[in-house]
Every structure is written in structure tokens, then in C-alpha cells.
Design a protein around this motif. Structure first.
Motif, PDB file in Angstrom:
ATOM      1  N   THR A 136       5.482  -3.660   5.723  1.00  0.00           N
ATOM      2  CA  THR A 136       4.861  -2.342   5.563  1.00  0.00           C
ATOM      3  C   THR A 136       5.301  -1.382   6.650  1.00  0.00           C
ATOM      4  OG1 THR A 136       2.743  -1.175   5.356  1.00  0.00           O
ATOM      5  CG2 THR A 136       2.830  -2.998   6.915  1.00  0.00           C
ATOM      6  N   ARG A 158      -6.830   2.148   1.055  1.00  0.00           N
ATOM      7  CA  ARG A 158      -6.082   1.110   1.777  1.00  0.00           C
ATOM      8  C   ARG A 158      -6.971  -0.012   2.282  1.00  0.00           C
ATOM      9  NH1 ARG A 158      -2.248   5.520   4.828  1.00  0.00           N
ATOM     10  NH2 ARG A 158      -1.026   6.050   2.963  1.00  0.00           N
ATOM     11  N   ASP A 199      -2.684   0.822   9.713  1.00  0.00           N
ATOM     12  CA  ASP A 199      -3.653   0.472   8.670  1.00  0.00           C
ATOM     13  C   ASP A 199      -3.778  -1.032   8.490  1.00  0.00           C
ATOM     14  OD1 ASP A 199      -4.593   3.043   7.338  1.00  0.00           O
ATOM     15  OD2 ASP A 199      -2.431   3.325   7.267  1.00  0.00           O
ATOM     16  N   MET A 204       0.822  -1.219   0.000  1.00  0.00           N
ATOM     17  CA  MET A 204       0.000   0.000   0.000  1.00  0.00           C
ATOM     18  C   MET A 204       0.849   1.260   0.000  1.00  0.00           C
ATOM     19  SD  MET A 204      -2.967  -1.125   2.694  1.00  0.00           S
ATOM     20  CE  MET A 204      -1.796  -1.257   4.056  1.00  0.00           C
TER      21      MET A 204
END
Length: 232
Positions: free
Chosen positions: A184, A163, A189, A155
């Protein structure tokens, strides 16, 4: 569940710099694992070794019981951190390329994902925004019935509004008997979909724990714990 991935005393050097040092870890099938750490911690190096792109200097790596090589590559679906298709290709041409290259690729699944993401298969890669190009790559990776998915910053170029949709795409399309590794920086998120997390720093593992255990034992989110461990 069996381990889909095992790394034993894995070491990787770039000249005089050691990127990974005797790193040992395992990832279970059926789980989504977050591979988390600050810049330069060795996350991308580890993912590239597992995918077979990088050689390593010591230790052993097994994916699905296979040492990294031709057989392991057949069961691994890898999303790199940067787009790699020719900008002159159409989206439909990238789909055909993957279908011809991978026996486990489903063009029906790819078509469904493109439709849900509002991506026109006739568009050329060069006409797409950075975020949409990354979505196309995600579609290609998740359209395979792999046993291990390696997603490096899936993302990174996607706007916040998209997202959740990207995470739903991952959840709805991966093989539930497979393992998923997501590297990530967007921890807050992505932590809602994670089963386990692995923290690495300077090529060493500093934590490997179940997300629910972190919340129940420590009373804090993965993002909060990450900031404390790495003093962010």
C-alpha cells in the motif's frame, strides 16, 4: 511461528530492466506484514510472482513449504490492484464463482461481509462505484481460509471514511494462523494493523523490521521512517 513465505535470491527481469535482483526475505505465519516502497520498486511484481501469475528468472520462492505452482496456489488468496470481474456479473454470481473454484471458500463469511459493508448481492458489478467494486473483491479474497493472503493496494479506491472499516474487515476475517502481506501507499492508514514491515527499493530489500521495534528503538512511526528512508 513458521515462515509461510520464503524468497531466496529472487530475480525478475523485463527485457533489459531488472525488477527484482537477488531478493531474499521471509514472512511469518500469524503476522500482518506491510510491503512498502515507492512506485516502481518491485512490490506488485513480487506479489504476482508469489501468487503464481508471473514467472521469475532466478532464485526460489516457497509458500507454505511448496514451490510456487499448483499446490501453493491452493493456499494463497490474492487481491490484485485492479478489479477483474465482468461488469455484467452480479455480486452473487462472483460469490458462486469463487465457491465453485475454491474448496476453502465460505459463502457464509462472504454473506456476512457483504451485509456489514452494505453491498446488495443482487447488484451488477457495472452499477457499483469503484470503491464498492474493490470491496467486493476484498470480500471474495477474505472469505477463503487461506494460509497466505496477498493484498495489493486493498484501499486504493476507497474513500478515507471507509478505510478503517476495510481494515477491520481484514482483521476480523483472516485466518489467524495465516500470513498477510499488504502492499500500500497509504502507510499512515494501515500501519496500525501491521506487525512487520518490509521496505523495498529498485528490487532490493532495504529494511525488514517489527513495527513495535521501529517505534521503541527509533521513536517514530512507520510512515515517518518510510519518508526518511525514501526521502519522500
Amino acid at each position: 511461528m513458521e515462515n509461510i513465505l520464503e524468497c531466496r535470491d529472487l530475480t525478475k527481469r523485463y527485457g533489459s530492466k531488472t525488477a527484482l535482483e537477488q531478493l531474499s526475505l521471509s514472512v511469518e505465519s500469524g503476522k500482518i506484514t506491510g510491503l512498502l516502497g515507492p512506485n516502481g520498486s518491485g512490490k506488485t511484481t513480487l506479489i504476482k510472482i508469489i501468487s503464481g501469475i508471473l514467472n521469475y528468472d532466478g532464485g526460489e520462492v516457497f509458500a507454505g513449504g511448496h514451490k510456487i505452482g499448483i499446490e501453493s496456489k491452493k493456499i494463497i488468496s490474492y487481491l490484485p490492484e485492479r478489479p477483474y470481474f465482468s461488469p455484467g456479473m452480479r455480486v452473487s454470481e462472483t460469490i458462486k464463482f469463487f465457491k465453485d473454484f475454491y474448496d476453502d471458500f465460505s459463502d457464509d463469511a462472504a454473506a456476512d461481509m457483504l451485509k456489514s459493508l452494505n453491498i446488495n448481492p443482487d447488484d451488477k458489478i457495472r452499477t457499483l462505484s469503484k470503491g464498492t467494486r474493490e470491496k467486493v473483491q476484498l470480500v471474495l479474497v477474505m472469505s477463503r481460509k487461506a494460509r497466505l493472503y496477498l493484498l495489493d493496494e486493498p484501499m486504493g479506491g476507497v474513500d478515507p471514511a471507509a478505510r478503517d472499516f476495510i481494515l477491520k474487515t481484514i482483521l476480523n476475517n483472516y485466518n489467524e494462523d495465516a500470513g498477510v502481506i499488504i502492499s500500500t501507499h497509504l502507510i499512515s492508514d494501515v500501519e496500525k494493523v501491521l506487525d512487520d514491515v518490509i521496505f523495498i527499493k529498485n528490487g532490493h530489500m532495504v529494511l525488514h523490521k517489527n513495527v513495535d521495534e521501529i517505534r521503541s528503538e527509533k521513536g517514530k512511526s512507520v510512515d515517518t521512517l518510510f519518508r526518511e528512508v525514501f526521502a519522500c
